[in-house]
Design an enzyme around this catalytic site. Structure first.
Site, PDB file in Angstrom:
ATOM      1  N   ASP A  45      55.769  95.095 -82.617  1.00 21.16           N
ATOM      2  CA  ASP A  45      55.712  92.622 -83.047  1.00 21.16           C
ATOM      3  C   ASP A  45      55.505  92.286 -82.788  1.00 21.16           C
ATOM      4  O   ASP A  45      55.710  91.348 -81.905  1.00 21.16           O
ATOM      5  CB  ASP A  45      57.519  92.635 -83.663  1.00 21.16           C
ATOM      6  CG  ASP A  45      57.110  91.447 -84.975  1.00 21.16           C
ATOM      7  OD1 ASP A  45      56.626  91.494 -85.095  1.00 21.16           O
ATOM      8  OD2 ASP A  45      57.909  90.416 -84.014  1.00 21.16           O
ATOM      9  N   HIS A 249      37.141 101.702 -59.422  1.00 25.43           N
ATOM     10  CA  HIS A 249      37.500 100.827 -60.904  1.00 25.43           C
ATOM     11  C   HIS A 249      39.335 100.110 -60.839  1.00 25.43           C
ATOM     12  O   HIS A 249      40.570 100.397 -61.453  1.00 25.43           O
ATOM     13  CB  HIS A 249      37.904 101.099 -62.238  1.00 25.43           C
ATOM     14  CG  HIS A 249      36.048 101.216 -63.113  1.00 25.43           C
ATOM     15  ND1 HIS A 249      35.871 101.668 -63.959  1.00 25.43           N
ATOM     16  CD2 HIS A 249      35.380 100.479 -62.730  1.00 25.43           C
ATOM     17  CE1 HIS A 249      34.621 101.512 -64.378  1.00 25.43           C
ATOM     18  NE2 HIS A 249      33.842 100.567 -63.259  1.00 25.43           N
ATOM     19  N   ASP A 266      37.221  92.016 -56.950  1.00 21.90           N
ATOM     20  CA  ASP A 266      35.940  91.949 -58.108  1.00 21.90           C
ATOM     21  C   ASP A 266      36.713  91.831 -59.143  1.00 21.90           C
ATOM     22  O   ASP A 266      37.890  91.842 -60.181  1.00 21.90           O
ATOM     23  CB  ASP A 266      35.412  93.091 -58.399  1.00 21.90           C
ATOM     24  CG  ASP A 266      34.572  93.239 -59.832  1.00 21.90           C
ATOM     25  OD1 ASP A 266      33.966  92.766 -59.798  1.00 21.90           O
ATOM     26  OD2 ASP A 266      33.681  94.603 -59.645  1.00 21.90           O
ATOM     27  N   ASP A 277      31.335  87.197 -63.286  1.00 23.54           N
ATOM     28  CA  ASP A 277      31.442  88.993 -62.494  1.00 23.54           C
ATOM     29  C   ASP A 277      31.040  88.885 -61.616  1.00 23.54           C
ATOM     30  O   ASP A 277      29.666  88.668 -60.893  1.00 23.54           O
ATOM     31  CB  ASP A 277      30.359  89.708 -63.301  1.00 23.54           C
ATOM     32  CG  ASP A 277      30.448  90.910 -63.045  1.00 23.54           C
ATOM     33  OD1 ASP A 277      32.053  90.972 -62.085  1.00 23.54           O
ATOM     34  OD2 ASP A 277      30.822  91.981 -63.701  1.00 23.54           O
ATOM     35  N   HIS A 360      27.587 103.962 -58.185  1.00 20.96           N
ATOM     36  CA  HIS A 360      27.096 102.266 -58.762  1.00 20.96           C
ATOM     37  C   HIS A 360      25.477 102.568 -59.489  1.00 20.96           C
ATOM     38  O   HIS A 360      24.507 102.407 -57.967  1.00 20.96           O
ATOM     39  CB  HIS A 360      27.872 102.275 -59.656  1.00 20.96           C
ATOM     40  CG  HIS A 360      27.893 101.262 -58.206  1.00 20.96           C
ATOM     41  ND1 HIS A 360      27.203  99.849 -57.955  1.00 20.96           N
ATOM     42  CD2 HIS A 360      28.666 101.227 -57.458  1.00 20.96           C
ATOM     43  CE1 HIS A 360      27.486  99.373 -57.318  1.00 20.96           C
ATOM     44  NE2 HIS A 360      28.726  99.761 -56.384  1.00 20.96           N
ATOM     45  N   HIS A 364      23.682  94.748 -63.994  1.00 20.99           N
ATOM     46  CA  HIS A 364      23.754  95.077 -65.477  1.00 20.99           C
ATOM     47  C   HIS A 364      23.664  94.178 -66.341  1.00 20.99           C
ATOM     48  O   HIS A 364      23.774  92.653 -66.017  1.00 20.99           O
ATOM     49  CB  HIS A 364      25.333  96.092 -66.045  1.00 20.99           C
ATOM     50  CG  HIS A 364      26.348  95.259 -65.407  1.00 20.99           C
ATOM     51  ND1 HIS A 364      26.881  93.796 -66.192  1.00 20.99           N
ATOM     52  CD2 HIS A 364      27.308  95.195 -64.418  1.00 20.99           C
ATOM     53  CE1 HIS A 364      27.719  93.131 -65.185  1.00 20.99           C
ATOM     54  NE2 HIS A 364      28.021  93.503 -64.165  1.00 20.99           N
ATOM     55  N   HIS A 371      29.796  93.592 -68.887  1.00 20.42           N
ATOM     56  CA  HIS A 371      28.535  94.416 -69.260  1.00 20.42           C
ATOM     57  C   HIS A 371      27.744  93.638 -71.156  1.00 20.42           C
ATOM     58  O   HIS A 371      27.911  95.121 -71.683  1.00 20.42           O
ATOM     59  CB  HIS A 371      28.809  95.967 -69.509  1.00 20.42           C
ATOM     60  CG  HIS A 371      29.341  96.165 -68.269  1.00 20.42           C
ATOM     61  ND1 HIS A 371      29.904  97.978 -67.861  1.00 20.42           N
ATOM     62  CD2 HIS A 371      29.328  95.209 -67.009  1.00 20.42           C
ATOM     63  CE1 HIS A 371      30.094  97.647 -66.503  1.00 20.42           C
ATOM     64  NE2 HIS A 371      30.276  96.523 -66.134  1.00 20.42           N
ATOM     65  N   GLU A 398      24.499  93.743 -57.640  1.00 24.96           N
ATOM     66  CA  GLU A 398      25.849  94.195 -56.641  1.00 24.96           C
ATOM     67  C   GLU A 398      26.137  95.459 -55.884  1.00 24.96           C
ATOM     68  O   GLU A 398      26.195  96.786 -56.545  1.00 24.96           O
ATOM     69  CB  GLU A 398      27.037  94.338 -58.182  1.00 24.96           C
ATOM     70  CG  GLU A 398      26.831  95.287 -58.732  1.00 24.96           C
ATOM     71  CD  GLU A 398      27.814  95.140 -59.887  1.00 24.96           C
ATOM     72  OE1 GLU A 398      29.003  96.033 -60.118  1.00 24.96           O
ATOM     73  OE2 GLU A 398      27.692  94.879 -61.373  1.00 24.96           O
ATOM     74  N   TYR A 402      30.759 102.907 -49.737  1.00 28.52           N
ATOM     75  CA  TYR A 402      31.879 103.417 -50.011  1.00 28.52           C
ATOM     76  C   TYR A 402      32.200 104.605 -48.823  1.00 28.52           C
ATOM     77  O   TYR A 402      31.330 105.385 -49.330  1.00 28.52           O
ATOM     78  CB  TYR A 402      32.801 104.094 -51.323  1.00 28.52           C
ATOM     79  CG  TYR A 402      32.294 102.691 -53.027  1.00 28.52           C
ATOM     80  CD1 TYR A 402      33.294 101.625 -52.240  1.00 28.52           C
ATOM     81  CD2 TYR A 402      30.796 102.390 -53.028  1.00 28.52           C
ATOM     82  CE1 TYR A 402      32.107 100.702 -53.668  1.00 28.52           C
ATOM     83  CE2 TYR A 402      30.150 102.388 -53.788  1.00 28.52           C
ATOM     84  CZ  TYR A 402      31.148 100.446 -53.908  1.00 28.52           C
ATOM     85  OH  TYR A 402      30.679  99.298 -54.629  1.00 28.52           O
ATOM     86  N   ARG A 419      31.896  95.648 -51.390  1.00 28.10           N
ATOM     87  CA  ARG A 419      30.323  95.375 -52.852  1.00 28.10           C
ATOM     88  C   ARG A 419      30.324  93.608 -52.271  1.00 28.10           C
ATOM     89  O   ARG A 419      31.609  92.924 -52.238  1.00 28.10           O
ATOM     90  CB  ARG A 419      31.669  95.722 -54.458  1.00 28.10           C
ATOM     91  CG  ARG A 419      30.241  95.690 -55.192  1.00 28.10           C
ATOM     92  CD  ARG A 419      30.648  96.747 -56.494  1.00 28.10           C
ATOM     93  NE  ARG A 419      31.696  96.156 -57.074  1.00 28.10           N
ATOM     94  CZ  ARG A 419      32.698  96.770 -56.868  1.00 28.10           C
ATOM     95  NH1 ARG A 419      33.054  98.228 -56.691  1.00 28.10           N
ATOM     96  NH2 ARG A 419      34.062  96.384 -57.294  1.00 28.10           N
ATOM     97  N   GLU A 421      28.750  91.017 -54.812  1.00 24.83           N
ATOM     98  CA  GLU A 421      27.936  91.151 -56.625  1.00 24.83           C
ATOM     99  C   GLU A 421      28.765  89.690 -56.744  1.00 24.83           C
ATOM    100  O   GLU A 421      29.017  88.776 -56.512  1.00 24.83           O
ATOM    101  CB  GLU A 421      29.059  91.211 -57.157  1.00 24.83           C
ATOM    102  CG  GLU A 421      28.658  91.614 -58.637  1.00 24.83           C
ATOM    103  CD  GLU A 421      29.850  92.079 -59.762  1.00 24.83           C
ATOM    104  OE1 GLU A 421      28.852  92.455 -60.603  1.00 24.83           O
ATOM    105  OE2 GLU A 421      30.969  92.309 -59.738  1.00 24.83           O
TER     106      GLU A 421
END
Length: 453
Positions: A45, A249, A266, A277, A360, A364, A371, A398, A402, A419, A421
């Site tokens: 519900d 992620h 991020d 982003d 990576h 993008h 994306h 970006e 690491y 990172r 970006e």
């Protein structure tokens, strides 16, 4: 709340006719059928907050669930139809005001509108006499089911001389190529979304101190998004401190921000259906260590080299190649890669020696989806060359590094994840960076955090 049209109705009408022009180049006797996203149950519900289908909104400006757009084109004649939820006082008391089919033509610039309850009855009629259907081909189970049902109804009437469409074309590739190029209103919206996201990053940096948890910074981000008028996050925010920053992620959780660690955020908001982003990495205590500053400056140099390639005539791959060259050279200078094992910089890039530390891509597309859609390769090119950058494309830049604990990595770099970006518009001149309302250099970040403490 009544459905609102932002930007003006004329823009959505123009987009529909631009799509029709592309359809006519393939077939002058066609029907376009597109449905919006369904509601999704979260648990009993209770539904997830509804988010419209991006393609559907792009062509209609309509944000309610249970809706279909139909565009008929015969020669130079075009007729548009919309199926939507009917007005229903009882349901509107519970779920909110509906536009309804009576108001839809004037509000949306559609020729005809009907109740969604009439969909199965009306659609075979609307499909009659058309040779080709432009729809989502085999990517939408609900649409596939409907098309089988409707064409089946038409097949039953073949002895009456009624024919069913025999060719089904992919409409997504046509819409997605349109969406790749942003108009002035889209760029203005994304600029504002980037500004809101920048304020959220500033707030998180300001709040940061040892002893807090990642979710405390996430709370600052979410509050700032909504406080400045954003409807939602554009994607699940990443707030990763210490070793968590090496998980690409990672989701904000309950790890404690520690003195001497970095924190990678991020996070971007969605505004009027458009995404931002942004990623920034900063020291929890406001001061980079020498090793952190060295790694950070390397990533920043890679980003600057990549942004310099965000120009008309360059390929989509060019920013990535520029970043790779800077990062790989830096990895040699840091002693993480060595000439004896990896040879020259060119050889190390060719053999992907950088990949354990940068796994990576650099960019993008960005737009209604974080994306975003649009081919990364040239359309109709048998060699599949990378797409050439053109004005009003928007992409992220970006690069990152690491460093998980490893014998190949000097200990002072262990658990550093960085990172950086930003959102970049391709223009006829220099790249337009939408997201530089938040500090990006070591000195700028340290100065902001010192001011905030």
């Amino acid at each position: 709340m009544k459905t609102k049209l932002i930007p003006p109705q004329e823009i959505f009408v123009a987009r529909r006719f631009a799509l029709v022009k592309r359809v006519r180049a393939i077939s002058e006797n066609s029907i376009v059928i597109l449905n919006t996203a369904p509601e999704v149950a979260r648990n009993r519900d209770n539904e997830y907050a509804y988010r419209h289908d991006s393609d559907f909104y792009y062509l209609t400006g309509f944000t309610e669930p249970e809706a279909f757009l139909v565009i008929q084109t015969i020669g130079d004649k075009t007729t548009t139809h919309l199926f939507c939820r009917p007005k229903d006082l009882e349901r509107e008391i519970w779920d909110g005001i509906r536009l309804g089919p009576e108001a839809a033509p004037e509000e949306l610039g559609i020729d005809y509108a009907y109740s969604i309850a009439d969909l199965d009855t009306k659609m075979p009629e609307l499909m009659t006499g058309f040779d080709q259907v432009f729809t989502r081909n085999h990517t939408n189970e609900l649409m596939d089911e409907y098309l089988r049902k409707w064409t089946g109804e038409l097949a039953k009437k073949s002895r009456l001389g009624i024919s069913k469409p025999s060719v089904f074309q992919d409409v997504e590739c046509l819409i997605h190529d349109m969406r790749l190029f942003k108009d002035e209103s889209e760029i203005a919206t994304m600029q504002q979304a980037a500004w809101i996201s920048s304020q959220a990053h500033l707030a998180a940096m300001k709040r940061s101190k040892p002893g807090l948890k990642e979710y405390h910074l996430e709370a600052e981000i979410l509050y700032t998004f909504r406080n400045h008028g954003s409807e939602s996050v554009a994607y699940n925010s990443i707030v990763a401190t210490g070793e968590n920053a090496c998980v690409l992620h990672y989701r904000a959780a309950d790890s404690i921000l520690k003195d001497g660690d970095l924190c990678l955020i991020d996070a971007g908001c969605e505004l009027l259906g458009y995404a931002s982003d942004i990623t920034r990495t900063f020291p929890v205590n406001g001061k980079f260590s020498p090793a952190q500053a060295q790694a950070y400056n390397l990533v920043l140099a890679a980003q600057e080299a990549a942004i310099a390639k965000c120009k008309v005539g360059e390929s989509f791959q060019a920013p990535h190649d520029a970043a790779l060259e800077v990062l790989t050279k830096g990895l040699f200078e840091m002693g993480i890669l060595n000439q004896q094992q990896h040879g020259s910089i060119e050889s190390a890039i060719e053999n992907k020696a950088y990949q354990p530390y940068y796994m990576h891509r650099t960019s993008h597309w960005l737009g209604m989806d974080v994306h975003d859609v649009g081919s990364y390769r040239e359309l109709n090119d048998p060699n599949k060359a990378w797409r050439t950058l053109q004005p009003n494309m928007i992409l992220t830049v970006e690069p990152g590094l690491y460093f998980r604990p490893s014998k190949e990595i000097p200990k002072e770099y262990w658990n550093i994840g960085i990172r950086i970006e930003d959102d970049v518009v391709i223009t006829t001149g220099e790249p337009l960076i939408l997201s530089r309302d938040v500090p990006v250099t070591v000195s700028e970040i340290e100065a902001w955090m010192a001011q905030s403490s």
